[in-house]
Design a protein around this motif. Structure first.
Motif, short mmCIF file in Angstrom:
data_model
loop_
_atom_site.label_atom_id
_atom_site.label_comp_id
_atom_site.label_asym_id
_atom_site.label_seq_id
_atom_site.Cartn_x
_atom_site.Cartn_y
_atom_site.Cartn_z
N GLY A 53 2.40 -9.63 -3.78
CA GLY A 53 1.99 -8.72 -3.49
C GLY A 53 2.16 -7.73 -4.20
O GLY A 53 2.40 -7.32 -5.34
N ARG A 54 0.90 -6.33 -3.75
CA ARG A 54 1.04 -5.11 -4.50
C ARG A 54 1.14 -3.98 -4.16
O ARG A 54 1.27 -4.56 -2.39
CB ARG A 54 -0.52 -5.13 -5.27
CG ARG A 54 -1.55 -4.77 -4.55
CD ARG A 54 -2.64 -4.68 -5.26
NE ARG A 54 -2.75 -3.44 -6.03
CZ ARG A 54 -3.26 -2.27 -5.13
NH1 ARG A 54 -3.55 -2.83 -3.84
NH2 ARG A 54 -3.34 -1.44 -5.46
N GLY A 55 1.58 -3.21 -4.40
CA GLY A 55 1.85 -1.63 -3.98
C GLY A 55 2.66 -2.13 -2.59
O GLY A 55 3.63 -2.54 -3.13
N ILE A 56 2.28 -1.61 -1.26
CA ILE A 56 3.41 -2.02 -0.31
C ILE A 56 3.62 -2.81 -0.06
O ILE A 56 4.40 -3.13 1.20
CB ILE A 56 2.65 -0.69 0.50
CG1 ILE A 56 3.68 -0.46 1.59
CG2 ILE A 56 1.44 -0.78 2.07
CD1 ILE A 56 3.03 1.32 2.84
N ASN A 57 2.85 -3.97 -0.29
CA ASN A 57 3.32 -5.68 0.77
C ASN A 57 3.83 -5.83 -0.67
O ASN A 57 3.65 -6.86 -0.66
CB ASN A 57 1.46 -6.04 0.42
CG ASN A 57 0.46 -5.54 1.62
OD1 ASN A 57 0.98 -5.08 2.73
ND2 ASN A 57 -0.77 -4.56 1.51
N MET B 9 -8.35 0.88 5.70
CA MET B 9 -6.72 0.54 6.49
C MET B 9 -6.23 0.41 5.49
O MET B 9 -5.66 -0.40 4.24
CB MET B 9 -6.69 -0.46 7.37
CG MET B 9 -8.03 -0.41 8.77
SD MET B 9 -8.03 -1.44 9.69
CE MET B 9 -5.87 -1.14 10.75
N THR B 10 -4.37 0.90 6.01
CA THR B 10 -3.53 0.20 4.95
C THR B 10 -2.39 0.74 5.78
O THR B 10 -2.16 0.35 7.50
CB THR B 10 -3.59 1.23 3.66
OG1 THR B 10 -2.54 0.53 2.89
CG2 THR B 10 -2.85 2.85 3.94
N GLN B 11 -0.77 0.61 5.46
CA GLN B 11 -0.16 0.23 6.01
C GLN B 11 0.92 0.97 5.96
O GLN B 11 0.76 1.50 4.25
CB GLN B 11 0.74 -0.84 6.15
CG GLN B 11 -0.21 -2.06 6.03
CD GLN B 11 0.44 -3.23 6.14
OE1 GLN B 11 0.86 -3.60 4.72
NE2 GLN B 11 0.56 -4.32 7.14
N ILE B 12 1.60 2.22 6.44
CA ILE B 12 2.81 2.95 5.82
C ILE B 12 4.29 2.35 7.10
O ILE B 12 3.98 2.26 7.53
CB ILE B 12 2.92 4.15 6.26
CG1 ILE B 12 1.68 4.46 7.72
CG2 ILE B 12 1.40 4.75 4.80
CD1 ILE B 12 2.08 6.19 8.03
N TYR B 13 5.37 3.06 6.33
CA TYR B 13 5.95 2.95 7.14
C TYR B 13 6.58 3.94 7.39
O TYR B 13 6.07 5.43 6.64
CB TYR B 13 8.09 2.31 6.41
CG TYR B 13 7.50 1.21 5.67
CD1 TYR B 13 8.13 0.05 6.06
CD2 TYR B 13 6.87 1.74 4.05
CE1 TYR B 13 8.23 -1.82 5.90
CE2 TYR B 13 7.49 -0.46 3.77
CZ TYR B 13 7.63 -1.37 4.42
OH TYR B 13 7.55 -2.45 4.00
N ASP B 14 7.29 4.11 9.15
CA ASP B 14 7.42 4.82 10.12
C ASP B 14 8.89 5.54 9.51
O ASP B 14 9.46 4.76 8.70
CB ASP B 14 7.04 5.01 11.39
CG ASP B 14 7.99 3.58 12.22
OD1 ASP B 14 8.90 3.20 11.58
OD2 ASP B 14 7.81 3.86 13.32
N GLU B 15 9.69 6.67 10.57
CA GLU B 15 10.74 6.77 10.05
C GLU B 15 11.96 5.63 10.56
O GLU B 15 12.76 5.73 10.37
CB GLU B 15 11.40 8.05 10.73
CG GLU B 15 11.47 8.39 12.28
CD GLU B 15 9.99 8.31 12.73
OE1 GLU B 15 9.23 8.19 14.13
OE2 GLU B 15 8.31 7.99 12.24
N LEU B 16 11.63 4.88 11.68
CA LEU B 16 12.38 3.69 11.84
C LEU B 16 12.53 2.31 10.78
O LEU B 16 13.29 1.68 10.87
CB LEU B 16 12.25 2.84 13.32
CG LEU B 16 12.60 4.45 14.96
CD1 LEU B 16 11.69 3.43 15.65
CD2 LEU B 16 14.04 3.95 14.41
#
Lengths: 122, 213
Positions: A53-57, B9-16
């Motif tokens: 994976g790359r980046g956040i993945n 679209m992408t993903q991010i982490y929340d505070e939890l």
């Protein structure tokens, strides 16, 4: 342009200092476990057999043998719940993915220690 | 309300520490092209424009309309109704940026869905279809009976109006409601909303504060 913007948004969730470890290393992964409103830290020790994976993945797979049963856990590298990854022993490998270890049992699972350039923390 | 373009679209982490799927929208800055009032137009509204286009690619009426707001013609122009006296905050030529959502927690997004072409009833309406085996022949994805002569569905036979059938799907206006507003980047004019929004990446969309069901 599109990926630049997405990377910028992602980058806020990325960890700044990722601990250095290589494929084949035996690592201690400290992860945070939440049970209800209680928090505790669990350590998972095993061999890193893949990193993909790359980046956040980006994630890595850690394999260990528990009671003669192979156990693999896949950790997201940038997850806040993965607190720390510490290499405790380096392993000599010629591949990027060590899936062949799945077929091995007993002593054959061990990898030769590598005299590598990266230092293994105590 | 703000006009924008879906980036992707992408993903991010929340505070939890949970991974949240998000859509990034390049929203604004929009130019106020025209302010309509009850006296002059019969209703109160504001017209916003987004995405510059070379003046040579538009005809003179569009260029002249944009000139009144002292700007270049825009690719995407939409109007928002105003409830009476609120119009004072909009002035022709001013720009509207993502900061209008600074205090919002949820937004609705209006877009044009991806076109699916001529689609069958299973894809278009979620029909169940027929069994794959057990003697089914040539009818695996068929709609089944659409009416009978004696049914009260139509009058003297014939399908009822509005009967769900195969046909064109997608490429129409779709609103998705109550997206959590995860992040606002005023510098880059970005809105980060939770979940997916209608349309392809690069498609135009309207972002407005949630009406809340």
């Amino acid at each position: 342009m599109k990926t630049e913007i997405l990377d910028a948004v992602e980058s806020k969730s990325l960890k700044k200092d990722i601990p250095y470890f290589e494929i084949g290393d035996i690592v201690d992964v400290r992860c945070r476990i939440r049970e209800g409103d209680k928090e505790r830290t669990q350590i998972f020790t095993g061999t890193v057999i893949a990193r993909k994976g790359r980046g956040i993945n980006e994630n890595f797979t850690v394999r260990r043998i528990v009671n003669n049963e192979g156990v693999e856990r896949i950790f997201p590298l940038h997850s806040p719940n993965v607190l720390d990854v510490r290499a405790i022993r380096s392993g000599k490998t010629r591949r990027a993915k060590l899936y062949y270890l799945r077929k091995r049992t007993g002593k054959a699972v061990r990898l030769a220690q590598r005299h590598s350039t990266h230092t293994v923390s105590k | 309300m703000l006009l924008g373009k879906k980036v992707g679209m992408t993903q991010i982490y929340d505070e939890l520490g949970k991974l949240v799927p998000v859509t990034v929208i390049q929203a604004g800055p929009c130019v106020v092209m025209q302010v309509k009032t009850a006296e002059t137009d019969g209703y109160n509204a504001v017209q916003l424009g987004f995405d510059d286009v070379k003046p040579g690619r538009r005809k003179h009426p569009q260029i002249g309309h944009a000139k009144k707001a002292d700007t270049t013609p825009k690719k995407f122009i939409k109007e928002m109704r105003l409830a009476g006296a609120a119009e004072q905050q909009y002035e022709v030529g001013n720009s509207v940026t993502v900061s209008v959502f600074a205090e919002e927690e949820f937004v609705d997004v209006v877009g044009t869905s991806k076109g699916k072409g001529f689609a069958g009833v299973m894809k278009r309406h979620g029909f169940g279809g027929f069994p794959a085996s057990h003697g089914t022949e040539r009818k695996h994805r068929a709609p089944g009976s659409i009416s009978s002569f004696a049914s009260n569905a139509g009058h003297g036979g014939g399908p009822k109006r509005g009967k769900k059938m195969a046909g064109h799907m997608g490429n129409c206006r779709v609103t998705t409601k109550n997206h959590k507003l995860v992040d606002i980047d005023e510098e880059k004019n970005l809105l980060v909303v939770k979940g997916s929004v209608p349309g392809p990446a690069g498609g135009y969309c309207i972002v407005r504060s949630a009406k809340k069901a």
